[in-house]
Design a protein around this motif. Structure first.
Motif, PDB file in Angstrom:
ATOM      1  N   ARG A 186      -4.697 -30.839   1.418  1.00 52.93           N
ATOM      2  CA  ARG A 186      -5.784 -29.890   1.687  1.00 52.93           C
ATOM      3  C   ARG A 186      -6.248 -29.208   0.410  1.00 52.93           C
ATOM      4  N   GLU A 236      -0.361 -29.759   3.009  1.00 54.50           N
ATOM      5  CA  GLU A 236      -0.991 -28.617   2.350  1.00 54.50           C
ATOM      6  C   GLU A 236      -1.508 -29.008   0.961  1.00 54.50           C
ATOM      7  N   SER A 268      -8.289 -31.572  -1.613  1.00 57.51           N
ATOM      8  CA  SER A 268      -9.658 -31.680  -1.080  1.00 57.51           C
ATOM      9  C   SER A 268     -10.499 -30.493  -1.507  1.00 57.51           C
TER      10      SER A 268
END
Length: 322
Positions: free
Chosen positions: A233, A230, A236
């Motif tokens: 993510r 997570e 990103s």
């Protein structure tokens, strides 16, 4: 998902191994018990035959055979006479009294078959022989009653062994299925994780046994892995969000430089701006990567002691007016 076959599973093999050890232990103990029982029964029979011989010889008096012959004939007419042997023979081996003619045997206890004493049977007798005056007396009992007890004991042990093997097999299968079901839960969870379902966790039985403790450790590792994924993510998304504006500015600067170049105008200042934007983009990208590495614990080797008091003083000085 492919499940392991029951007979190949470790729980089933362990249950089978313990079952076989239990059965082997039972068979060994049963054999020892059977041999002990057989020896005790034979000892009791020898004692009985010896006592019967002593009672019979008590009817003998020197130079008086009438009481002994009468006692032997009376014993021979007993309802269980076919299970007993009484033989009184003279020195030439001719029968004087009794229900059989026993060949000369050594003094003391011995075993003899019914055919050896002229009886139409395969029964084995336990006998005691000894001299009575000039004659020879042999008294014995058959092993049929002892054999019956041994057959009953052997039959009982056989049935108990069969039931023990059946219960061990059934119990082993049940225990193996329960353990295999829990191991299948671990496999299913790991398959879910590999397919991207990061919220999957291994179910716990609540018994706090070794499988539960292992499952707790795996669940903790999966929780850390889920947070790390997570975090990646989020990194990103942050990179995409933070680089969008400077990339747009860099694009606009390059477009202006291309327009000036077509009009034969100087573009050095725009190229300098583009170089500055690229440096800013690189700095932002490296900062985001450092943050993600720090959160993942990959850059702790580069940590250094920090003067927190001095840092807090600087913060207070900066925000005092606010």
């Amino acid at each position: 998902m492919h499940r392991a076959r029951l007979y190949r599973s470790t729980p089933f093999r362990l249950a089978l191994a313990f079952g076989l050890l239990f059965i082997l232990g039972f068979l060994i103990s049963g054999f020892i018990t059977y041999q002990y029982l057989k020896r005790e029964l034979m000892g009791a029979l020898d004692t009985s035959v010896t006592e019967m011989y002593a009672v019979t010889t008590s009817n003998y008096a020197p130079n008086d055979m009438e009481d002994l012959v009468a006692a032997i004939e009376a014993y021979g007419r007993h309802p269980t006479s076919d299970e007993r042997v009484f033989s009184l023979v003279d020195p030439n081996g001719r029968r004087i009294a009794g229900n059989a003619t026993v060949p000369r045997l050594p003094d003391g206890l011995a075993s003899i078959t019914a055919r050896e004493i002229g009886l139409p049977d395969d029964t084995v007798f336990r006998v005691v022989s000894g001299p009575v005056g000039q004659n020879r007396l042999t008294v014995g009992r058959s092993l049929s009653e002892t054999d019956d007890f041994e057959d009953i004991a052997l039959f009982s042990f056989a049935w108990v062994a069969v039931l023990t093997i059946a219960f061990a097999a059934v119990g082993g299968v049940i225990l193996a299925k329960r353990a295999q079901r829990r191991l299948d839960g671990v496999v299913e969870t790991m398959v879910d994780i590999s397919n991207g379902r990061m919220q999957a966790r291994i179910p716990l039985s609540g018994r706090r046994d070794d499988i539960d403790l292992l499952s707790i450790q795996i669940n903790d590792a999966l929780e850390r892995l889920s947070r790390l994924v997570e975090s990646m993510r989020q990194v990103s998304a942050d990179i995409a969000h933070d680089l969008k504006t400077p990339l747009n500015r860099l694009k606009m600067t390059i477009q202006d430089a291309m327009g000036r170049n077509e009009r034969r105008e100087p573009i050095e200042d725009l190229l300098a701006d583009a170089l500055g934007e690229s440096d800013q983009i690189n700095a932002t990208f490296e900062a985001l990567l450092r943050i993600s590495q720090i959160e993942a614990g990959g850059r702790k080797v580069r940590f250094r002691p920090v003067d927190l008091l001095g840092l807090m003083n600087d913060i207070v000085e900066i925000y005092a007016d606010v």
